[in-house]
Scaffold this motif. Structure first.
Motif, PDB file in Angstrom:
ATOM      1  N   ALA A   1      -3.819  -2.210   2.793  1.00  0.00           N
ATOM      2  CA  ALA A   1      -2.559  -2.697   2.218  1.00  0.00           C
ATOM      3  C   ALA A   1      -1.399  -1.802   2.644  1.00  0.00           C
ATOM      4  O   ALA A   1      -0.318  -2.288   3.008  1.00  0.00           O
ATOM      5  N   GLU A   2      -1.633  -0.495   2.604  1.00  0.00           N
ATOM      6  CA  GLU A   2      -0.589   0.453   3.026  1.00  0.00           C
ATOM      7  C   GLU A   2      -0.255   0.258   4.498  1.00  0.00           C
ATOM      8  O   GLU A   2       0.921   0.183   4.880  1.00  0.00           O
TER       9      GLU A   2
ATOM     10  N   ASN B   1      -1.204   0.813  -2.985  1.00  0.00           N
ATOM     11  CA  ASN B   1      -1.266   0.988  -1.534  1.00  0.00           C
ATOM     12  C   ASN B   1      -1.198   2.460  -1.126  1.00  0.00           C
ATOM     13  O   ASN B   1      -0.737   2.792  -0.043  1.00  0.00           O
TER      14      ASN B   1
ATOM     15  N   CYS C   1       2.189  -5.588  -6.261  1.00  0.00           N
ATOM     16  CA  CYS C   1       1.885  -4.507  -5.311  1.00  0.00           C
ATOM     17  C   CYS C   1       2.911  -4.512  -4.185  1.00  0.00           C
ATOM     18  O   CYS C   1       2.777  -5.240  -3.203  1.00  0.00           O
TER      19      CYS C   1
END
Length: 383
Positions: free
Chosen positions: A210-211, A247, A360
């Motif tokens: 995700a990051e 993340n 998020c």
């Protein structure tokens, strides 16, 4: 007669059933070949493991294969050093013998060289035939001396080359041992982080993915931004998020320098001479981490003492840990300190932005430095 038959029978039984098994000792070349074959097998196994599904058991199997592979490479290097050591010992013996022979010949050749002139040979010889024989003998001595000198010089060159190879192998061995230690540490860290639980491992992978995807999108200009206004060098622009997030696995500032669409190594711009702790390797203070080598003149975005977690490019974490499953190139530096304050490294225009879906979202600030084609991005922050 029966006793003789019994004795023969005992001998035959001993020969067929109790005879000793003689095993030929493995030669140096055979041992090196065997190690090379085993290394090739483990490299193939490691390649297969990397192509399989990303599970905790698979990652642990990869670490085990890497550890075994490095152990074999260490054994191979040690064997080469041992073999080379034997050759060097032989060369030393040969070199010593040749040096002694050459030294002893120098004195004799010097004496004979005084008779090198033909007229002197004629004077000191009893007749012409004797003079000719002396002349031919002297030529042979000089030829033998030249041959001895060539052999001596070659032995010296060979000795230097072999010693150089030995030193190179020794350095290679130390590097391999360092890699082995890093691999064992990486496996231990993974087991500690996941507690050997597949669900926790997948959560870690998801957070890193995700990051990575969010950062790539931000660099591509897909973040939602709003202009804040002008900022000067050292002005507070954000604060580092404390703890893990959806993340991020922990508190840190991901600092990026971008020129056009390409990222740049922040160490080319940030100044040196600051207090720091290198925690980018197998442990804080270890020698296997990413180099901390700033060479620029910019102030840092956070106050020292800097805790350096990951460098720019193909980092230790990429090469040795499970994050290498997500990305192969780290596009900034990860840093933190006791202070959460984030400051502008240069004068420019400040933008606040975020990227993500639902709850998020990766928050960041960006400073457009108008005096150049550079901008700086500061991620994992609160405004």
């Amino acid at each position: 007669m029966s006793k003789i038959k019994k004795a023969l029978l005992v001998l035959l039984l001993t020969f067929f059933f109790v005879r000793p098994i003689f095993v030929a000792a493995e030669s140096e070349s055979e041992k090196l070949e065997r190690l090379s074959n085993e290394i090739e097998q483990y490299e193939q196994e490691l390649g297969k493991l990397k192509s399989q599904a990303s599970t905790l058991s698979n990652q642990i199997a990869q670490y085990d294969a890497q550890i075994r592979l490095t152990t074999l490479k260490i054994a191979q290097t040690e064997e080469k050093i041992l073999l080379l050591g034997g050759r060097i010992d032989q060369l030393e013996t040969s070199l010593t013998a040749l040096t002694k022979a050459f030294t002893s010949r120098v004195v004799y050749t010097y004496k004979m060289s005084r008779l090198n002139e033909a007229y002197l040979m004629l004077i000191f010889s009893s007749d012409l035939n004797s003079a000719i024989s002396s002349f031919h003998y002297l030529q042979k001595i000089q030829e033998a001396d030249r041959d001895l000198l060539v052999r001596l010089e070659k032995a010296q060159v060979d000795y230097r080359d072999q010693k150089s190879d030995q030193e190179e192998l020794q350095g290679q061995l130390e590097e391999q041992k360092s890699v082995l230690g890093a691999q064992k540490t990486a496996k231990a860290v993974l087991l500690e982080q996941t507690r050997n639980d597949e669900r926790r491992y997948q959560q870690l992978l998801s957070a890193v993915r995700a990051e990575f995807e969010a950062i790539q999108a931000i660099l591509a200009g897909k973040g939602q931004e709003e202009e804040v206004g002008k900022v000067s060098v050292g002005q507070r622009i954000a604060s580092i998020i404390q703890g893990a997030s959806c993340n991020s696995s922990g508190s840190h500032l991901h600092f990026i320098i971008r020129q056009g669409t390409a990222t740049q190594n922040p160490f080319s711009y940030l100044r040196s001479g600051i207090d720091y702790e290198n925690c980018s390797g197998s442990s804080c203070g270890s020698n296997d981490g990413d180099p901390f080598s700033p060479t620029g003149g910019w102030d840092w975005p956070i106050n020292p003492k800097i805790k350096f977690s990951q460098g720019y490019g193909s980092t230790w974490a990429v090469r040795n840990t499970w994050v290498g499953r997500v990305y192969q190139f780290h596009n900034g530096v990860d840093i933190s300190s006791n202070s959460t304050e984030v400051k502008a490294v240069k004068t420019g225009t400040l933008f606040r932005g975020s990227y993500g879906t639902g709850s998020c979202r990766l928050r960041y600030v960006r400073v457009d430095h108008e005096d150049s084609d550079l901008d700086t991005l500061y991620l994992h922050i609160n405004y």
